[in-house]
Design a protein around this motif. Structure first.
Motif, PDB file in Angstrom:
ATOM      1  N   LEU A  55      10.465  -2.696  -1.804  1.00 53.39           N
ATOM      2  CA  LEU A  55      10.411  -4.120  -1.482  1.00 53.39           C
ATOM      3  C   LEU A  55       8.989  -4.669  -1.429  1.00 53.39           C
ATOM      4  N   LEU A  56       7.982  -3.806  -1.481  1.00 55.80           N
ATOM      5  CA  LEU A  56       6.590  -4.241  -1.411  1.00 55.80           C
ATOM      6  C   LEU A  56       5.830  -3.785  -2.651  1.00 55.80           C
ATOM      7  N   SER A  57       4.846  -4.584  -3.051  1.00 57.34           N
ATOM      8  CA  SER A  57       3.966  -4.215  -4.157  1.00 57.34           C
ATOM      9  C   SER A  57       2.528  -4.437  -3.726  1.00 57.34           C
ATOM     10  N   ASN A  58       1.590  -3.951  -4.538  1.00 62.87           N
ATOM     11  CA  ASN A  58       0.159  -4.082  -4.235  1.00 62.87           C
ATOM     12  C   ASN A  58      -0.176  -3.521  -2.860  1.00 62.87           C
ATOM     13  N   VAL A  59       0.435  -2.383  -2.539  1.00 59.63           N
ATOM     14  CA  VAL A  59       0.186  -1.770  -1.239  1.00 59.63           C
ATOM     15  C   VAL A  59      -1.142  -1.029  -1.302  1.00 59.63           C
ATOM     16  N   SER A  60      -2.095  -1.459  -0.498  1.00 56.98           N
ATOM     17  CA  SER A  60      -3.397  -0.810  -0.443  1.00 56.98           C
ATOM     18  C   SER A  60      -4.004  -1.052   0.929  1.00 56.98           C
ATOM     19  N   LYS A  61      -5.084  -0.375   1.215  1.00 59.64           N
ATOM     20  CA  LYS A  61      -5.751  -0.539   2.505  1.00 59.64           C
ATOM     21  C   LYS A  61      -6.603  -1.808   2.546  1.00 59.64           C
ATOM     22  N   GLY A  62      -6.882  -2.383   1.369  1.00 64.57           N
ATOM     23  CA  GLY A  62      -7.803  -3.505   1.334  1.00 64.57           C
ATOM     24  C   GLY A  62      -7.209  -4.841   1.724  1.00 64.57           C
ATOM     25  N   SER A  63      -5.934  -5.044   1.475  1.00 61.00           N
ATOM     26  CA  SER A  63      -5.320  -6.342   1.754  1.00 61.00           C
ATOM     27  C   SER A  63      -3.834  -6.154   2.015  1.00 61.00           C
ATOM     28  N   PRO A  64      -3.173  -7.147   2.690  1.00 65.80           N
ATOM     29  CA  PRO A  64      -1.734  -7.032   2.954  1.00 65.80           C
ATOM     30  C   PRO A  64      -0.951  -6.950   1.658  1.00 65.80           C
ATOM     31  N   PRO A  65       0.153  -6.203   1.633  1.00 66.48           N
ATOM     32  CA  PRO A  65       0.973  -6.097   0.420  1.00 66.48           C
ATOM     33  C   PRO A  65       1.725  -7.392   0.138  1.00 66.48           C
ATOM     34  N   ARG A  66       2.254  -7.479  -1.076  1.00 66.30           N
ATOM     35  CA  ARG A  66       3.074  -8.618  -1.460  1.00 66.30           C
ATOM     36  C   ARG A  66       4.530  -8.187  -1.592  1.00 66.30           C
ATOM     37  N   ILE A  67       5.416  -9.175  -1.551  1.00 65.14           N
ATOM     38  CA  ILE A  67       6.836  -8.906  -1.758  1.00 65.14           C
ATOM     39  C   ILE A  67       7.042  -8.610  -3.231  1.00 65.14           C
ATOM     40  N   ALA A  68       7.719  -7.504  -3.523  1.00 65.07           N
ATOM     41  CA  ALA A  68       7.884  -7.056  -4.895  1.00 65.07           C
ATOM     42  C   ALA A  68       8.844  -7.962  -5.646  1.00 65.07           C
ATOM     43  N   GLU A  69       8.615  -8.075  -6.945  1.00 64.91           N
ATOM     44  CA  GLU A  69       9.554  -8.781  -7.813  1.00 64.91           C
ATOM     45  C   GLU A  69      10.831  -7.981  -7.908  1.00 64.91           C
ATOM     46  N   ARG A  70      11.956  -8.668  -7.815  1.00 62.92           N
ATOM     47  CA  ARG A  70      13.243  -8.002  -7.924  1.00 62.92           C
ATOM     48  C   ARG A  70      13.671  -7.957  -9.384  1.00 62.92           C
ATOM     49  N   VAL A  71      14.074  -6.780  -9.828  1.00 63.49           N
ATOM     50  CA  VAL A  71      14.532  -6.623 -11.207  1.00 63.49           C
ATOM     51  C   VAL A  71      15.959  -7.154 -11.321  1.00 63.49           C
TER      52      VAL A  71
END
Length: 292
Positions: free
Chosen positions: A69-85
């Motif tokens: 459910l999350l994308s762009n998960v990294s320590k630098g910034s909050p993740p985003r909601i993942a695109e649903r296929v």
């Protein structure tokens, strides 16, 4: 996103678990409060909202990440909601496509599944995934309401039927009836067991159709309709007493097509009309079904 204090206010001083925080965020994603591409608040903001330590927030985000459910998960910034296929991009065999749709439906606090089918085999097997997630603590619905329409034992089925006329015993019909009853019992038992193990309000009901359904239909939480065609073919099956030569269907291999409310005007109409069709059958010409 505007951060609220709703959970702190509701739960007072009680500390929420990572799973409870994940469930709350998952529900916001499901209802559209958090949309694909939206950035989550920072861990500090979430910790403040839910009244917990940042470590608890990190565990909750890890649960959502594992669920895709999350994308762009990294320590630098909050993740985003993942695109649903979109499911409709490529219809899949029912046994492949149904389980993940049920799992997503079970993320709702109040789960409602309506099904019209020849037997409960596919639904019984596909429910294994969300039931496993509940036992693993990854989901915690408050209630589960399942209604299933199956053909009556007293009608002459269109399929499965013997290739040649059968006597009164009709072993093909008896085979179908035994499968219908056994699969229904297993499905009901697996869901009812969640009452004692997790305190979930579970209700499973069956009604008997006066005809053979030409398709299998699944309605999930009133927001998604999935349909697959039964394709009849001749096949043989070995039994202890001989070989059954019959016209039958292999429902688990039928391609499953999905329609989602609000995806388009066409999809919304299909979901609404499918629900009306099911409700009308449930309330009118069907009868109570007792599994023997």
């Amino acid at each position: 996103m505007v951060v609220t204090q709703e959970n702190v206010a509701v739960n007072g001083s009680r500390k929420l678990s990572p799973q409870e925080i994940a469930d709350t965020l998952r529900e916001r994603i499901r209802t559209g409060d958090l949309k694909a591409g939206d950035r989550l608040p920072t861990q500090a903001e979430l910790a403040d909202e839910f009244g917990v330590e940042r470590g608890t927030v990190r565990q909750a985000l890890r649960v959502l990440q594992e669920d895709g459910l999350l994308s762009n998960v990294s320590k630098g910034s909050p993740p985003r909601i993942a695109e649903r296929v979109p499911v409709m991009d490529r219809p899949q065999p029912t046994m492949v496509g149904l389980a993940p749709r049920l799992t997503e439906a079970f993320a709702s606090p109040h789960v409602r599944v309506d099904a019209a089918c020849l037997t409960a085999e596919t639904l019984m097997l596909a429910l294994g995934e969300p039931v496993r997630f509940i036992h693993e603590g990854r989901m915690r619905p408050e209630s589960i309401d399942v209604r299933i329409l199956l053909p009556s034992r007293d009608i002459n089925l269109a399929f499965p039927v013997p290739v040649e006329a059968a006597d009164e015993e009709n072993p093909v019909h008896q085979r179908w009836l035994a499968q219908r009853n056994a699969q229904g019992h297993v499905l009901r038992h697996n869901l009812h067991s969640l009452r004692s193990s997790h305190g979930i309000d579970v209700n499973v009901r069956f009604r008997a159709l006066p005809f053979t359904p030409p398709v299998k239909l699944y309605l999930l939480n009133g927001v998604e309709a999935l349909i697959a065609y039964y394709t009849v073919a001749r096949r043989e099956e070995a039994t202890e007493t001989g070989t059954l030569d019959m016209y039958d269907v292999l429902g688990t291999e039928s391609l499953l097509f999905s329609f989602e409310r609000n995806a388009s005007e066409r999809d919304t109409s299909f979901v609404e009309q499918s629900q009306k069709w099911f409700d009308a059958l449930w309330e009118t010409i069907t009868t109570d079904l007792t599994l023997s």
